[in-house]
Design a protein around this motif. Structure first.
Motif, short mmCIF file in Angstrom:
data_model
loop_
_atom_site.label_atom_id
_atom_site.label_comp_id
_atom_site.label_asym_id
_atom_site.label_seq_id
_atom_site.Cartn_x
_atom_site.Cartn_y
_atom_site.Cartn_z
N ASP A 55 0.84 -1.20 0.00
CA ASP A 55 0.00 0.00 0.00
C ASP A 55 0.88 1.25 0.00
O ASP A 55 1.76 1.40 0.84
CB ASP A 55 -0.91 0.00 1.23
CG ASP A 55 -2.05 1.01 1.10
OD1 ASP A 55 -1.76 2.23 1.10
OD2 ASP A 55 -3.21 0.59 1.00
N PRO A 56 0.65 2.18 -0.95
CA PRO A 56 1.50 3.37 -1.03
C PRO A 56 1.07 4.52 -0.11
O PRO A 56 1.66 5.59 -0.17
CB PRO A 56 1.38 3.79 -2.50
CG PRO A 56 0.03 3.33 -2.90
CD PRO A 56 -0.24 2.07 -2.13
N GLY A 57 0.04 4.28 0.72
CA GLY A 57 -0.35 5.32 1.67
C GLY A 57 -1.81 5.70 1.60
O GLY A 57 -2.13 6.87 1.39
N SER A 58 -2.71 4.75 1.79
CA SER A 58 -4.15 5.00 1.75
C SER A 58 -4.73 4.77 3.14
O SER A 58 -4.02 4.49 4.11
CB SER A 58 -4.83 4.10 0.72
OG SER A 58 -4.75 2.74 1.11
N LEU A 59 -6.05 4.87 3.23
CA LEU A 59 -6.72 4.72 4.52
C LEU A 59 -6.40 3.39 5.19
O LEU A 59 -6.14 3.33 6.39
CB LEU A 59 -8.24 4.86 4.33
CG LEU A 59 -9.11 4.61 5.57
CD1 LEU A 59 -8.85 5.68 6.63
CD2 LEU A 59 -10.59 4.59 5.18
#
Length: 245
Positions: A55-59
Motif C-alpha cells: 500500500d502506497p499510503g491510503s486509509l
C-alpha cells in the motif's frame, strides 16, 4: 533476491478469511504494523526485494507508504514504488522495490489489460546493454489480459541476457502466455517449481523469479511473508561483475 506479495500487511490464514476478514483490506485495522515488521525481518536477509500489493499510503494502511516503511525497517538505502490501483478511495496498491545496490535508472510502465491498474516497475543497474535489469510485475487474473501484459513485457526485455522478471504472475509456468514469453525473450523457465499459493496450503506456483540466460541462480525456496495469502519466493542470484559496473 526475494519476491513477495505482502497483501498490504493484511492477514489471511484460510479461504474463510477472504469473507470474514474482508474489512481488513479496506480499513486500517488489524496488526498490519506487526506484519510489516515481520516482512522487514525477512526482506532484510536479501539484497534486492520485489513487492506486490504494497500500500502506497491510503486509509487501510493508516496512510503509511509500506514500501518506504519496509525500506527503513530493513535497512535498505534505495527504494521505489509504483502505485497502480485505487479501490473505492480507501485502499491503494503498488509494486515496490527495495535494493542495497543503487539503481542507475527506475522506470514505470502501465500494462495493458481489460481493466486498468496493472504496471511493471523496472530498475537498471550498471551500464549499457550488459547491465542488470530488474522488472517487477503483478499480472491480471484473466488469461487474455495476462497474454497482452506479458507480450508488452517481452518487448521491454526481449534481447537482454541479464534481465530478471519477478512478481505475482497469477498463473503457473506451463500456461501458453508464459511459454510465449520464453520464446520472445532470453528469460529461462525455472529449474524447479515452488508452490507459493495459498500460503496456508501451498499448491500453486504462481509467484516467479525468472532470469535471463546470462545469469544463474540456486536455492529457490518459499517462506512466509507474515500472514499474506502468498508465500514469498527467495533465491540466490549469481550476477556477473560486468553487469553491475
Amino acid at each position: 533476491m526475494l519476491s513477495a506479495n505482502i497483501q498490504a500487511g493484511s492477514s489471511t490464514r484460510g479461504y474463510h478469511d477472504y469473507v470474514a476478514r474482508s474489512w481488513s483490506h479496506v480499513l486500517p485495522a488489524g496488526n498490519k504494523r506487526g506484519s510489516l515488521d515481520a516482512i522487514a525481518r525477512l526482506a532484510g536477509e536479501h539484497d534486492i526485494v520485489g513487492l506486490n500489493e504494497s500500500d502506497p499510503g491510503s486509509l487501510r494502511s493508516g496512510f503509511t507508504n509500506q514500501t518506504h516503511y519496509l525500506a527503513q525497517a530493513a535497512g535498505f538505502d534505495y527504494w521505489s514504488h509504483q502505485p497502480n490501483r485505487r479501490v473505492g478511495g480507501v485502499a491503494s496498491s503498488a509494486n515496490g522495490l527495495l535494493s542495497r545496490l543503487e539503481p542507475r535508472e527506475v522506470i514505470d510502465h502501465a500494462l495493458p489489460g481489460r481493466i486498468s491498474g496493472r504496471g511493471v516497475l523496472m530498475a537498471r543497474f550498471g551500464e549499457g546493454d550488459d547491465g542488470l535489469l530488474i522488472a517487477i510485475v503483478h499480472l491480471s487474473l484473466g488469461a487474455a489480459s495476462r497474454a497482452s501484459q506479458l507480450a508488452f513485457v517481452a518487448e521491454l526485455l526481449h534481447d537482454h541476457p541479464h534481465a530478471v522478471l519477478m512478481g505475482d504472475f497469477n498463473c503457473p509456468i506451463d500456461r501458453p502466455e508464459m511459454q510465449a514469453l520464453f520464446r520472445s525473450t532470453r528469460l529461462q523457465p525455472p529449474d524447479c517449481v515452488v508452490p507459493t499459493f495459498p500460503s496456508w496450503r501451498p499448491q500453486r506456483a504462481i509467484d516467479h523469479i525468472l532470469i535471463g540466460d546470462g545469469l544463474s541462480c540456486a536455492n529457490a525456496c518459499a517462506m512466509p511473508a507474515a500472514f499474506s495469502d502468498h508465500l514469498a519466493l527467495s533465491l540466490d542470484l549469481h550476477i556477473p561483475s560486468a553487469a553491475l559496473r
